[in-house]
Design a protein around this motif. Sequence first.
Motif, PDB file in Angstrom:
ATOM      1  N   GLY A   1       0.260 -13.671  10.265  1.00 10.09           N
ATOM      2  CA  GLY A   1       0.031 -14.169  11.608  1.00 10.09           C
ATOM      3  C   GLY A   1      -0.374 -13.139  12.627  1.00 10.09           C
ATOM      4  N   ARG A   2      -0.480 -11.885  12.226  1.00  9.44           N
ATOM      5  CA  ARG A   2      -0.867 -10.817  13.156  1.00  9.44           C
ATOM      6  C   ARG A   2      -2.204 -10.226  12.721  1.00  9.44           C
ATOM      7  N   GLU A   3      -2.910  -9.669  13.687  1.00  7.60           N
ATOM      8  CA  GLU A   3      -4.192  -9.053  13.369  1.00  7.60           C
ATOM      9  C   GLU A   3      -4.000  -7.593  13.020  1.00  7.60           C
ATOM     10  N   LEU A   4      -4.745  -7.161  12.001  1.00  7.08           N
ATOM     11  CA  LEU A   4      -4.867  -5.749  11.734  1.00  7.08           C
ATOM     12  C   LEU A   4      -6.035  -5.219  12.565  1.00  7.08           C
ATOM     13  N   GLU A   5      -6.215  -3.941  12.578  1.00  6.02           N
ATOM     14  CA  GLU A   5      -7.244  -3.348  13.426  1.00  6.02           C
ATOM     15  C   GLU A   5      -8.622  -3.846  13.006  1.00  6.02           C
TER      16      GLU A   5
END
Length: 493
Positions: A485-489
């Motif tokens: 659910g989170r973005e990586l760079e």
Amino acid sequence: MSVVFKNVEISKNNFTILSDFNFQSENNENLVVLGESGSGKSTFLDAIAGSVFPSKGKIEKDKSKKIVSVNRDYSFHRLVGPVYQYYQQRFNSQDAELGPTVYEVLQNQVVPIGTINENSVETKLPLYSEDWLALIVQKLKLEHLLHQKLTSLSNGETRRTLIASALLKKPDILLLDNPFTGLDIKSRAELKLLLSDFTETQIILVANAHDIPEKFEKALFLEKGRVLFSGKLTDFVPKSSKSYSIDGEVLKKIESLSIRQFDSFETAIKINDGHVKYGSKLVLQDINWEVKNGEKWALMGSNGSGKSSLLSLITGDNPQCYQNQLFLFDKKRGSGESIWDLKKKMGFVSPELHLYFNKNCTVWKVVASGFFDSAGLFQKLTEQQMELTELYLRLVNLAEVKDRKLNQLSFGQQRLVFLARALVKNPALLILDEPCQGLDYNQMVFFRTVLNEIAVHQNKTLVFVTHYEDEIPACVNMRLDLFEGRELEPKRV
């Protein structure tokens, strides 16, 4: 012998699918069925399952053998049955909290829809003993999911739950049609290992050559509805695959006729601190992403990473988009524009669109419906629209089947129809969610090349969702990876 085909011919709606088909399966031997898209693999499984019947020849099956087929779309609603329209409201947090658990589904203890007080409903007796359930759940590595809500499962987890549901019935023969489709690399590897370990059940598996599990020693190779090879997998020598080429003249005509998108915009998509929450569970959080006009992005991440939730915000299919700082085509979402105004500028393909579209619709009408973002063709086409429809069908090598119904085509051919549907109106933004599902390797390479040509020559803004890097068109140079659910760079490809 568990299954025997003798000079079988099978037709669907006056189209012959299998012809002069002879096959014999030994007891307890796992079999992999290979062949290009449209070769008749799925129809072969349907014939074994007894859902289609030969017009000529004979199919003999050992009557003592129990045959169980897992539906080929491997979708959520196959687990819940007739109440799926209620339980599949994943975008409604209350329904997500009320939905059934994996245990309740496997034991057929799903509470009827509309139940206010669960204590008022008499609980059905479990279908299976706890020992048998525990054994199958352990085989499929589902122990930790038994008491989770079905709506929270990833594609890979849903897939394993469906197979567990089938195995609980103690089949002698289990039919699986491309169970690896749509799975990420890790889930695909896990499923291959699981299928290699079954010894009590004979598995007849339709799969691509690179997905064959270990301990599958027999192969059946089909071509145009006929058996080209049947025998030991080690003796099979693949023939040269069908090649596809792009018709340059068709591309030129498409470019000259396409209805231009005159809307000027700097940013197609912008989301600040994006989030989606179902009950107490955050499935998407802290997403900050901007897609400029003309950029080509790959959106990647494992099953359950939040890709579908992010896309649902952008396409307006998730009401939580109004709780987010979301801008589409330079305008803040909810500032007065309708979802249909936005969809006019988008071309969209997803497994869900494919699943729920009316399969009795004629192929050319499916493509033409893309002009109107409708689930069928309900308006008269202009001459220009009719010509573009014909050209796109020629471009994806489906002109010869344009008058067939969608359900008369193979899964891979159907997917190409939806790809043409997404392109036909010359959208400003293309959102392609796993568009290569169901395509054989050569179809994938062909589509990747066609999409690259169109994206480059028409300067498309593109979001391309996939698990596999070899599917990404060459024009894509930006990438966003999601994890839990989170973005990586964000990075360049």
